[in-house]
Design an enzyme around this catalytic site. Structure first.
Site, PDB file in Angstrom:
ATOM      1  N   LEU A 125       0.857  -1.182   0.000  1.00  0.00           N
ATOM      2  CA  LEU A 125       0.000   0.000   0.000  1.00  0.00           C
ATOM      3  C   LEU A 125       0.902   1.244   0.000  1.00  0.00           C
ATOM      4  O   LEU A 125       0.761   2.139  -0.835  1.00  0.00           O
ATOM      5  CB  LEU A 125      -0.884  -0.033   1.258  1.00  0.00           C
ATOM      6  CG  LEU A 125      -1.800   1.155   1.540  1.00  0.00           C
ATOM      7  CD1 LEU A 125      -2.915   1.243   0.494  1.00  0.00           C
ATOM      8  CD2 LEU A 125      -2.453   1.004   2.937  1.00  0.00           C
ATOM      9  N   TRP A 156       8.484   0.069   1.482  1.00  0.00           N
ATOM     10  CA  TRP A 156       8.316  -0.564   2.797  1.00  0.00           C
ATOM     11  C   TRP A 156       7.405  -1.791   2.754  1.00  0.00           C
ATOM     12  O   TRP A 156       6.527  -1.950   3.606  1.00  0.00           O
ATOM     13  CB  TRP A 156       7.804   0.467   3.816  1.00  0.00           C
ATOM     14  CG  TRP A 156       8.828   1.508   4.090  1.00  0.00           C
ATOM     15  CD1 TRP A 156       8.860   2.789   3.605  1.00  0.00           C
ATOM     16  CD2 TRP A 156      10.025   1.355   4.865  1.00  0.00           C
ATOM     17  NE1 TRP A 156       9.990   3.437   4.027  1.00  0.00           N
ATOM     18  CE2 TRP A 156      10.729   2.581   4.818  1.00  0.00           C
ATOM     19  CE3 TRP A 156      10.571   0.306   5.596  1.00  0.00           C
ATOM     20  CZ2 TRP A 156      11.933   2.773   5.469  1.00  0.00           C
ATOM     21  CZ3 TRP A 156      11.777   0.508   6.258  1.00  0.00           C
ATOM     22  CH2 TRP A 156      12.433   1.727   6.188  1.00  0.00           C
ATOM     23  N   GLU A 364       2.122  -0.925   9.899  1.00  0.00           N
ATOM     24  CA  GLU A 364       0.681  -1.247   9.917  1.00  0.00           C
ATOM     25  C   GLU A 364      -0.118  -0.159  10.661  1.00  0.00           C
ATOM     26  O   GLU A 364      -1.108  -0.442  11.337  1.00  0.00           O
ATOM     27  CB  GLU A 364       0.430  -2.659  10.433  1.00  0.00           C
ATOM     28  CG  GLU A 364       1.073  -3.686   9.485  1.00  0.00           C
ATOM     29  CD  GLU A 364       0.455  -5.057   9.488  1.00  0.00           C
ATOM     30  OE1 GLU A 364      -0.600  -5.239  10.108  1.00  0.00           O
ATOM     31  OE2 GLU A 364       1.036  -5.951   8.840  1.00  0.00           O
TER      32      GLU A 364
END
Ligand code: CAA
Length: 382
Positions: A125, A156, A364
């Protein structure tokens, strides 16, 4: 109210605890120092069926519920946080969204391969200019006949290089913001796909994190996950579940830090007695233990709500992630303090736990993003 685990869950926890003690902990320090991927442990976990712990049994997985997954990730993280994130990511942010949003064909194609450990999965993402503000993606996906052409840089991403399949989010209609994003199942062999630089990280040095470069990468239309415009919701609901896994990872690292501190403070002597006889040390041990229990309760509660299947658990997942990730940083700090100069040496595992803990408040979703999610839910409920 029943806080007890089932017989099956105790068996899973205890057998993994024994496996980690025997096969993971002894090599974790060396792999960390050499920045080596834990390939052997991954193979062993695949043999145990745990690379597909979240995958339904119908597709060859272990079919564990969220409480089971949290127990497993805590145990693995106790020995190696790098191994834990590798396993957590392939399950929680790759297999889970396929199982939830995939077509029958996508499930049959990818889930059994992930479950066997023949392929490892990831989730993409983040971009160099988009982390917390996850809706503002520059990566573009343009429809081109039966397929899509994807262009842009991703950053990442956990499980690069070793991973073969990525749930990747790109903008199909940038004018629509969050509603203009779409998710794709992108294989590393697709033309125009390559890996970017692998990050030289502070911690989790045995896990592979890096970029994905898409140069007119051709993705078959059949590899779109969900509908066009559904990508942001797929990403957010996926992260809701996955954050419980990161919280469990934090609990596992913290438990490692506590157990090492208990052992060290029993054998280390100062002023004529083991240092665990000093109240200063005892109070730190007591605080560490209490904080770990509190975090684990939040993790299990969020996982339990997710397992109910019919309630939202976004707020509870963010609370577990926020509390557990902040907690492990305090606990790892105290563990180094108890170890004194030894804790500052790479010879002792707490030095690794201290570095591995750091990222849990960042990836996250940072602690600030978790607070934002929790606050929004609080205000919505007024
Ligand atoms: N579940 C379902 N839908 C959700 C949702 C959720 N948890 N959160 C938001 N949505 C929906 C909203 O309802 C809204 O829908 P409508 O358009 O229908 O109204 C839409 O998504 C947009 O929501 P917001 O307006 O709240 O979006 P926002 O731009 O303000 O962003 C955010 C919200 C919480 C800040 C979000 O961007 C976020 O979580 N950011 C952090 C991203 C993140 O965690 N990145 C980590 C990447 S993974 C990683 O770390 C690498 C790894 O491999 C380990």
């Amino acid at each position: 109210m029943d806080f007890s685990l089932s017989e099956e869950q105790c068996l899973l926890r205890d057998s993994l605890r024994e496996f980690v003690l025997r096969e993971v902990s002894p090599e974790a320090g060396e792999l960390d120092r050499a920045s080596l991927f834990p390939a052997r442990a991954i193979r062993r976990l695949a043999e145990m069926g745990l690379l597909g712990m979240s995958i339904p049994e119908a597709y060859g997985g272990a079919g564990l519920n969220s409480v089971g997954v949290a127990l497993a990730i805590e145990e693995i993280a106790r020995g190696s946080a790098s191994l834990a994130v590798t396993v957590s990511v392939t399950n929680s942010v790759c297999a889970v969204p396929i199982a939830r949003y995939g077509t029958e064909e996508q499930k049959r194609r990818y889930l059994p391969q992930l479950a066997k450990g023949n392929i490892l999965g990831g989730f993409s993402l983040t971009e160099p200019d988009s982390g917390s503000d996850a809706a503002h993606l520059r990566t573009r996906a343009r429809r081109d006949g039966d397929s899509y052409t994807l262009s842009g840089d991703k950053a990442w991403v956990t499980n690069v290089v070793e991973g073969q399949l990525f749930v990747l989010v790109a903008a199909t209609d940038p004018s629509q913001g969050a509603r203009g994003l779409t998710a794709f199942l992108v294989e590393k062999g697709f033309p125009g796909f390559s890996f970017g630089k692998v990050e030289d990280k502070m911690g989790l040095r045995s896990s592979l994190t890096g970029g994905i470069l898409l140069q007119d990468c051709r993705v078959p239309g059949a590899n779109r996950l969900g509908e066009e415009g559904q990508g942001f919701k797929i990403a957010m609901t996926t992260l809701d579940g996955a954050r419980i896994g990161i919280a469990a990872q934090a609990v596992g690292i913290a438990r490692g830090a506590l157990e090492e501190s208990l052992a060290f403070s029993r054998q280390r002597k100062a002023f004529g007695q083991p240092i665990n006889q000093f109240q200063a040390i005892q109070f730190m041990l007591a605080d560490m233990s209490t904080a770990i229990e509190a975090a684990r309760l939040l993790v299990h509660r969020a996982a339990h709500l997710r397992d109910l299947g019919n309630v939202t658990y976004t707020r509870e997942a963010s609370m577990a992630k926020l509390f557990a990730s902040e907690m492990v940083n305090r606990v790892a700090y105290q563990a180094v303090q108890i170890h004194g100069a030894c804790g500052y040496s790479r010879e002792y595992p707490v030095e690794r736990y201290f570095r591995d803990a750091r990222v849990t408040t960042i990836y996250e979703g940072t602690s600030e993003i978790q607070r934002l999610v929790i606050a929004r839910k609080l205000l919505e409920s007024l």
